[in-house]
Design a protein around this motif. Structure first.
Motif, mmCIF file in Angstrom:
data_model
loop_
_atom_site.group_PDB
_atom_site.id
_atom_site.type_symbol
_atom_site.label_atom_id
_atom_site.label_comp_id
_atom_site.label_asym_id
_atom_site.label_seq_id
_atom_site.Cartn_x
_atom_site.Cartn_y
_atom_site.Cartn_z
ATOM 1 N N ASN A 61 -33.842 -21.076 14.557
ATOM 2 C CA ASN A 61 -32.843 -20.973 15.620
ATOM 3 C C ASN A 61 -31.553 -21.574 15.101
ATOM 4 O O ASN A 61 -31.542 -22.253 14.072
ATOM 5 C CB ASN A 61 -33.307 -21.752 16.860
ATOM 6 C CG ASN A 61 -34.485 -21.098 17.530
ATOM 7 O OD1 ASN A 61 -34.349 -20.305 18.432
ATOM 8 N ND2 ASN A 61 -35.689 -21.432 17.058
ATOM 9 N N SER A 62 -30.450 -21.349 15.817
ATOM 10 C CA SER A 62 -29.176 -21.904 15.372
ATOM 11 C C SER A 62 -28.380 -22.451 16.548
ATOM 12 O O SER A 62 -28.564 -22.043 17.698
ATOM 13 C CB SER A 62 -28.351 -20.839 14.651
ATOM 14 O OG SER A 62 -27.946 -19.834 15.558
ATOM 15 N N VAL A 63 -27.497 -23.398 16.227
ATOM 16 C CA VAL A 63 -26.544 -23.940 17.191
ATOM 17 C C VAL A 63 -25.178 -23.991 16.504
ATOM 18 O O VAL A 63 -25.086 -24.281 15.304
ATOM 19 C CB VAL A 63 -26.974 -25.334 17.721
ATOM 20 C CG1 VAL A 63 -27.073 -26.351 16.607
ATOM 21 C CG2 VAL A 63 -26.044 -25.815 18.818
ATOM 22 N N GLN A 64 -24.146 -23.659 17.271
ATOM 23 C CA GLN A 64 -22.782 -23.691 16.759
ATOM 24 C C GLN A 64 -21.841 -24.026 17.906
ATOM 25 O O GLN A 64 -22.077 -23.620 19.049
ATOM 26 C CB GLN A 64 -22.401 -22.342 16.146
ATOM 27 C CG GLN A 64 -21.040 -22.336 15.475
ATOM 28 C CD GLN A 64 -20.762 -21.025 14.762
ATOM 29 O OE1 GLN A 64 -21.199 -19.965 15.204
ATOM 30 N NE2 GLN A 64 -20.029 -21.089 13.669
ATOM 31 N N ILE A 65 -20.783 -24.762 17.615
ATOM 32 C CA ILE A 65 -19.784 -25.135 18.609
ATOM 33 C C ILE A 65 -18.508 -24.366 18.296
ATOM 34 O O ILE A 65 -18.088 -24.290 17.137
ATOM 35 C CB ILE A 65 -19.484 -26.652 18.564
ATOM 36 C CG1 ILE A 65 -20.772 -27.471 18.562
ATOM 37 C CG2 ILE A 65 -18.547 -27.042 19.701
ATOM 38 C CD1 ILE A 65 -21.708 -27.225 19.709
ATOM 39 N N GLN A 66 -17.888 -23.807 19.334
ATOM 40 C CA GLN A 66 -16.636 -23.071 19.170
ATOM 41 C C GLN A 66 -15.551 -23.762 19.981
ATOM 42 O O GLN A 66 -15.684 -23.928 21.188
ATOM 43 C CB GLN A 66 -16.801 -21.626 19.625
ATOM 44 C CG GLN A 66 -15.562 -20.784 19.405
ATOM 45 C CD GLN A 66 -15.813 -19.346 19.812
ATOM 46 O OE1 GLN A 66 -16.294 -19.086 20.902
ATOM 47 N NE2 GLN A 66 -15.481 -18.436 18.920
ATOM 48 N N GLN A 67 -14.489 -24.174 19.302
ATOM 49 C CA GLN A 67 -13.351 -24.819 19.942
ATOM 50 C C GLN A 67 -12.430 -23.733 20.496
ATOM 51 O O GLN A 67 -12.173 -22.739 19.841
ATOM 52 C CB GLN A 67 -12.605 -25.694 18.919
ATOM 53 C CG GLN A 67 -11.427 -26.442 19.464
ATOM 54 C CD GLN A 67 -10.127 -25.649 19.419
ATOM 55 O OE1 GLN A 67 -10.061 -24.541 18.927
ATOM 56 N NE2 GLN A 67 -9.102 -26.224 19.974
ATOM 57 N N VAL A 83 -17.116 -23.844 23.721
ATOM 58 C CA VAL A 83 -18.364 -23.090 23.904
ATOM 59 C C VAL A 83 -19.452 -23.623 22.968
ATOM 60 O O VAL A 83 -19.197 -23.925 21.817
ATOM 61 C CB VAL A 83 -18.114 -21.589 23.605
ATOM 62 C CG1 VAL A 83 -19.400 -20.787 23.623
ATOM 63 C CG2 VAL A 83 -17.106 -21.014 24.583
ATOM 64 N N ILE A 84 -20.666 -23.695 23.501
ATOM 65 C CA ILE A 84 -21.848 -23.984 22.692
ATOM 66 C C ILE A 84 -22.627 -22.680 22.566
ATOM 67 O O ILE A 84 -22.901 -22.015 23.568
ATOM 68 C CB ILE A 84 -22.733 -25.061 23.343
ATOM 69 C CG1 ILE A 84 -21.959 -26.356 23.541
ATOM 70 C CG2 ILE A 84 -23.991 -25.291 22.496
ATOM 71 C CD1 ILE A 84 -22.685 -27.385 24.387
ATOM 72 N N LYS A 85 -22.983 -22.334 21.342
ATOM 73 C CA LYS A 85 -23.750 -21.111 21.089
ATOM 74 C C LYS A 85 -25.141 -21.488 20.577
ATOM 75 O O LYS A 85 -25.277 -22.309 19.681
ATOM 76 C CB LYS A 85 -23.053 -20.253 20.034
ATOM 77 C CG LYS A 85 -21.708 -19.718 20.449
ATOM 78 C CD LYS A 85 -21.073 -18.953 19.287
ATOM 79 C CE LYS A 85 -19.755 -18.363 19.683
ATOM 80 N NZ LYS A 85 -19.875 -17.121 20.415
#
Length: 126
Positions: free
Chosen positions: A101-107, A64-66
């Motif tokens: 703003n922010s970006v985070q990757i969830q495995q 997932v990309i947040k």
């Protein structure tokens, strides 16, 4: 209304997964979630935006990309096996905002993946 395009390169450069020893890399192992990275937008974002994500070792499309703590819709990170891949992902209107703003990757699942950089493109009112 005058509109201009802008972008931000957000270096992630982290190893995500369930086992730090599964990939030989110098990137830091972060477990299931990348570090939450921030970027700024000076104007008011309009319309759709998109991002480019560079990754490798992806064998599942469950990750997932947040953006601003909201999961982007549809499949996020496509299967790339052990190869380096670059992929485009739509950011729906209204998700980006003026300011921080922010970006985070969830495995998710059993992959151990490497995320290199995310480049975020948007249009904003001048």
């Amino acid at each position: 209304m005058a509109v201009r395009s802008d972008f931000n390169v957000v270096p992630i450069r982290e190893h995500l997964g369930d086992n730090a020893g599964d990939i030989n890399t110098d990137f830091p192992f972060r477990g299931r979630n990348s570090t939450r990275k921030e970027f700024r937008i000076e104007g008011d974002p309009v319309d759709d935006a998109y991002l480019l994500i560079n990754h490798s070792n992806v064998n599942s499309s469950a990750h997932v990309i947040k953006i601003n703590d909201t999961d982007l819709p549809w499949l996020d990170i496509l299967d790339a096996d052990d190869k380096f891949a670059s992929q485009t992902k739509l950011i729906p209107p209204g998700l980006l905002r003026r300011g921080t703003n922010s970006v985070q990757i969830q495995q998710k699942g059993t992959d151990n993946i490497i995320v290199y950089d995310v480049i975020i493109h948007w249009r904003e009112e001048e």
